[in-house]
Design an enzyme around this catalytic site. Structure first.
Site, PDB file in Angstrom:
ATOM      1  CG  ASP A  77      -7.486 -65.951   5.583  1.00 26.27           C
ATOM      2  OD1 ASP A  77      -6.266 -66.245   5.660  1.00 26.27           O
ATOM      3  OD2 ASP A  77      -8.256 -66.288   4.691  1.00 26.27           O
ATOM      4  CG  ASP A 123      -4.011 -69.084   5.595  1.00 29.80           C
ATOM      5  OD1 ASP A 123      -4.754 -68.818   4.603  1.00 29.80           O
ATOM      6  OD2 ASP A 123      -4.284 -69.939   6.439  1.00 29.80           O
ATOM      7  CG  ASP A 141     -18.152 -33.795  18.010  1.00 29.56           C
ATOM      8  OD1 ASP A 141     -16.973 -33.400  17.936  1.00 29.56           O
ATOM      9  OD2 ASP A 141     -18.954 -33.409  18.909  1.00 29.56           O
ATOM     10  CD  GLU A 144     -13.483 -32.943  21.757  1.00 29.48           C
ATOM     11  OE1 GLU A 144     -14.660 -32.639  22.056  1.00 29.48           O
ATOM     12  OE2 GLU A 144     -13.034 -32.828  20.606  1.00 29.48           O
ATOM     13  CG  HIS A 492     -36.928 102.438  69.792  1.00 32.90           C
ATOM     14  ND1 HIS A 492     -37.807 101.930  70.752  1.00 32.90           N
ATOM     15  CD2 HIS A 492     -35.909 103.013  70.489  1.00 32.90           C
ATOM     16  CE1 HIS A 492     -37.316 102.181  71.953  1.00 32.90           C
ATOM     17  NE2 HIS A 492     -36.162 102.856  71.809  1.00 32.90           N
ATOM     18  CG  ASP A 544     -40.277  99.830  70.034  1.00 27.50           C
ATOM     19  OD1 ASP A 544     -39.418  99.389  69.207  1.00 27.50           O
ATOM     20  OD2 ASP A 544     -40.017 100.637  70.943  1.00 27.50           O
ATOM     21  CB  SER A 643     -34.712 101.756  74.459  1.00 29.73           C
ATOM     22  OG  SER A 643     -35.466 102.907  74.618  1.00 29.73           O
TER      23      SER A 643
END
Ligand SMILES: *[C@@H]1O[C@H](CO)[C@@H](O)[C@H](O)[C@H]1NC(C)=O
Ligand SMILES: *[C@@H]1O[C@H](CO)[C@@H](O)[C@H](O)[C@H]1NC(C)=O
Ligand SMILES: *[C@@H]1O[C@H](CO)[C@@H](O)[C@H](O)[C@H]1NC(C)=O
Length: 695
Positions: A77, A123, A141, A144, A492, A544, A643
């Site tokens: 199993d 089994d 998460d 990456e 004159h 004169d 004169s």
């Protein structure tokens, strides 16, 4: 896994193989148990669980209980854990602490991706009952960024940021993310460098070896400056060594300057200094998808454009004096003293010239031309002698002189004037006033001699009485030239029966009346009879005296010249000889005739008291304004027609008009004398009249 969701989505859409992911919300945790748990599981089971969490997460599986028939290798199993790509993550059986089997313990199991499959197989027999397993899972998460696979390209070409369920790429300074969101490219397009100096280098220099670049750098500084590039010694751009040297076929740095052939650079030799002579330089850096270029780096600087040397200026100065004149520099142009600035054939006041951004002066260099004072003012009755050529330029010297012997220069015979820097003719005392030629008075060019006791006088020789004027007003009269536009005469002559005549004719310059009357008379401008003359009955000859102003000035020569006025306060000693000329009545063979020739005689001055006594019994009176002259025998006397003529008495070597022929009791009569207007008493009136009317 761990690609950004939208790319998956895009792939899905393109591949049409899955449902739109956006609509599916995956559980982020769950529980899995073997069938009937915690009751013992049955035989011949084949159960399968496909776990899935959101993209960008992995599955963390933790067993809270496990009790599966323990065998070596879990061959009867087993619970088998498979990854998305069928890789075996674990095969478990047994119990905690059982000697056989493979128990996962308390350690959680992580899937590499966001999927995990569990297969529980049993089994046909179970020696004793086993409860099976119970586990829970939760989404974890994935970092990456931490997934390092040395054989594959990194997720981000530069910087990776993990995010919940995904990651982000970013780029170093000077780079930007390409649309693929993974790789970075140099952000080298569109940069304009406008500072006067600066630094540029290829992206990532000196570390980066970047491909597929098309960088453009524009250095554009203000006009008037030129850019100089100074490449550092570290320079490397892939080149192809061909037969004809290196060609910059695939990688290059192209330097473009307006109006010039672009220059392509490559190789590993730094170009060093590149003087572009331009304010606008474009650099294009290109690499293709292969090859290696380490890049380049440069410092650029700018210099001001230079203008050509203005050169030297004859008769002038250019300031400031620099070895080189650059954009925005100014020069001042000044001329030496005596020179003027000329540009385009015109005189200019001042000159400042600017070096422009295009390396040209904004104006041409002016010229310095010698100044000139222009033609000097003519001298009336004189002339100019050019002592230094006939030009009127700076420092030229001229000499004024008067027409001798008829005119005299005030203050000297000759006077020199120089053309000075202020463009004026100036004398030695810096005075710019043209001198004046004054008529010479009382100096006839020929001397009359004596004609004392000859009855009726003696014929005058030419030029001996040049001041003698013939008046034709009301019958014949005489006048005396005392200035170039002034004739003095007896009042004159101009007043008859108390009325001033307005018609008059003035002639002079000859000893022959016939000769004279053929000449044009001088135009008269005005008559000025002494205001104190009042003689309606011909018995009061006081005052004169009269003046005639001529329209035009007379140019004197030997035959026409003025006589001098007596000096202030002149007195006459009894018996001093005078000279009287006139065109009047003369005696010929005992008869009186009107002479057509100029006659003269020389009477002595008579004592005033003697003269008064000689007039006893006559109605006329002798005043202090009169002077008597004549011989006791009456042989030297003036007569009608004379004169207004002069009684000339010499003072030193000049003749002065001591008297004006005025009146007498019969001519040439024993015991009678000629009476003359005493001119010295009228000097103030004469000068005032002349000043007031001489414009
Ligand atoms: C060019 O740069 C180098 C240093 O990289 C410096 O030594 C040299 O003086 C510079 N040349 C000019 C003309 O600025
Ligand atoms: C500088 O040169 C580039 C090309 O060489 C040109 O496109 C640009 O107009 C120029 N800029 C100036 C200000 O002259
Ligand atoms: C003198 O001047 C008078 C008047 O201007 C003129 O008529 C005469 O011809 C001149 N005589 C001589 C000798 O120049």
């Amino acid at each position: 896994m761990g690609r950004p969701n939208w790319i998956i989505w895009l792939l899905c859409v393109l591949g049409c193989e899955c449902l739109p992911v956006a609509d599916v919300v995956w559980p982020n945790h769950g529980k899995i148990q073997s069938p009937d748990f915690p009751q013992p599981y049955g035989p011949d089971l084949l159960e399968r669980w496909d776990l899935r969490v959101a993209d960008g997460y992995q599955i963390q599986l933790t067993f809270t209980h496990m009790d599966i028939e323990p065998t070596q290798d879990c061959s009867y199993d087993a619970l088998v854990l498979l990854s998305d790509d069928k890789k075996l993550l674990g095969k478990f059986c047994g119990q905690e602490d059982s000697p056989d089997g493979n128990h996962p313990g308390n350690q959680p199991i992580l899937s590499p991706g966001n999927k995990m499959s569990l297969v529980f197989q049993t089994d046909d027999t179970n020696s004793e009952p086993h409860k099976g397993f119970s586990a829970h899972y939760q989404a974890m998460d994935i970092d990456e960024c931490a997934l390092l696979d040395p054989d594959s390209e990194p997720l981000c070409s530069q910087i990776c940021h993990n995010t919940l369920g995904s990651y982000l790429c970013s780029c170093h300074h000077g780079f930007e993310l390409r649309p693929d969101q993974h790789t970075c490219m140099a952000s080298c397009v569109g940069g304009v460098f406008s500072e006067l100096m600066g630094h540029l280098s290829s992206p990532g220099f000196p570390d980066a070896s970047l491909r597929k670049l098309d960088c453009r750098y524009l250095i554009s500084v203000e006009p008037g400056f030129t850019v100089t590039l100074n490449f550092t010694s570290t320079f490397h751009i892939e080149s192809d060594e061909g037969e004809e040297g290196s060609s910059c076929l695939y990688h290059w740095l192209e330097v473009t300057v307006q109006d010039q052939q672009p220059v392509r650079l490559c190789g590993d030799q730094s170009p060093g200094l590149m003087i572009t002579n331009s304010n606008n330089v474009t650099l294009d850096f290109h690499t293709d998808s292969e090859g290696v270029s380490d890049g380049w780096s440069l410092h650029y600087s700018t210099e001001r454009v230079s203008c050509p040397s203005p050169g030297s200026l004859t008769h002038g100065r250019v300031t400031p004096a620099f070895n080189q004149y650059l954009y925005k520099d100014y020069i001042h142009i000044r001329c030496d003293q005596g020179y003027k600035l000329m540009m385009y054939g015109r005189e200019i006041d001042s000159s400042v010239i600017r070096c422009q951004s295009n390396g040209q002066w904004h104006l041409p260099l002016p010229e310095c031309q010698i100044i000139d004072c222009g033609k000097p003012e003519e001298l009336l009755n004189g002339g100019i002698k050019y002592l230094s050529g006939s030009d009127y330029q700076h420092r030229s010297v001229i000499q004024y002189h008067c027409n001798e012997p008829y005119y005299n220069l005030v203050g000297g015979v000759k006077v020199s004037f120089t053309c000075t820097a202020d463009r004026k003719w100036r004398d030695n005392n810096d005075v710019p006033v043209v001198p004046v030629c004054l008529p010479v008075c009382g100096k006839p060019t020929a001397r009359a001699g004596q004609a004392g006791r000859i009855l009726g006088g003696k014929l005058a020789l030419p030029d001996t009485f040049p001041w003698q004027v013939l008046l034709n007003v009301n019958g014949r009269g005489g006048g005396i030239m005392i200035g170039d536009r002034w004739v003095m005469t007896a009042a004159h002559n101009l007043v008859h029966n108390g009325i001033q005549v307005d018609k008059d004719q003035v002639r002079g310059g000859h000893i022959d009346v016939n000769e004279l009357i053929n000449r044009a008379a001088a135009s008269v401008a005005s008559l000025h009879v002494h205001p104190g003359y009042d003689n309606p009955n011909h018995i009061n000859y006081d005052n004169d005296i009269a003046l005639i102003r001529l329209q035009n000035r007379i140019t004197f020569n030997s035959s026409i010249m003025p006589i001098c006025l007596p000096p202030d306060g002149a007195t006459y000693v009894d018996g001093v000889m005078g000279l009287v000329s006139g065109f009047g009545v003369s005696q010929k063979d005992g008869t009186s005739i009107l002479s057509n020739k100029l006659m003269f005689f020389s009477p002595p001055v008579v004592n005033q008291q003697t003269c008064i006594r000689s007039l006893a019994g006559e109605s006329q009176r002798l005043t202090d304004n009169m002077i008597c002259a004549g011989m006791p025998d009456g042989k030297s006397d003036a007569c009608q027609g004379d004169s207004g003529s002069a009684l000339a008495i010499s003072q030193g070597d000049i003749y002065t008009a001591a008297g004006i022929v005025s009146w007498g009791i019969d001519c040439n009569t024993r015991g009678k004398y000629g009476v003359y207007t005493r001119v010295v008493n009228y000097l103030d009136w004469i000068k005032k009249t002349m000043n007031d009317n001489d414009i």
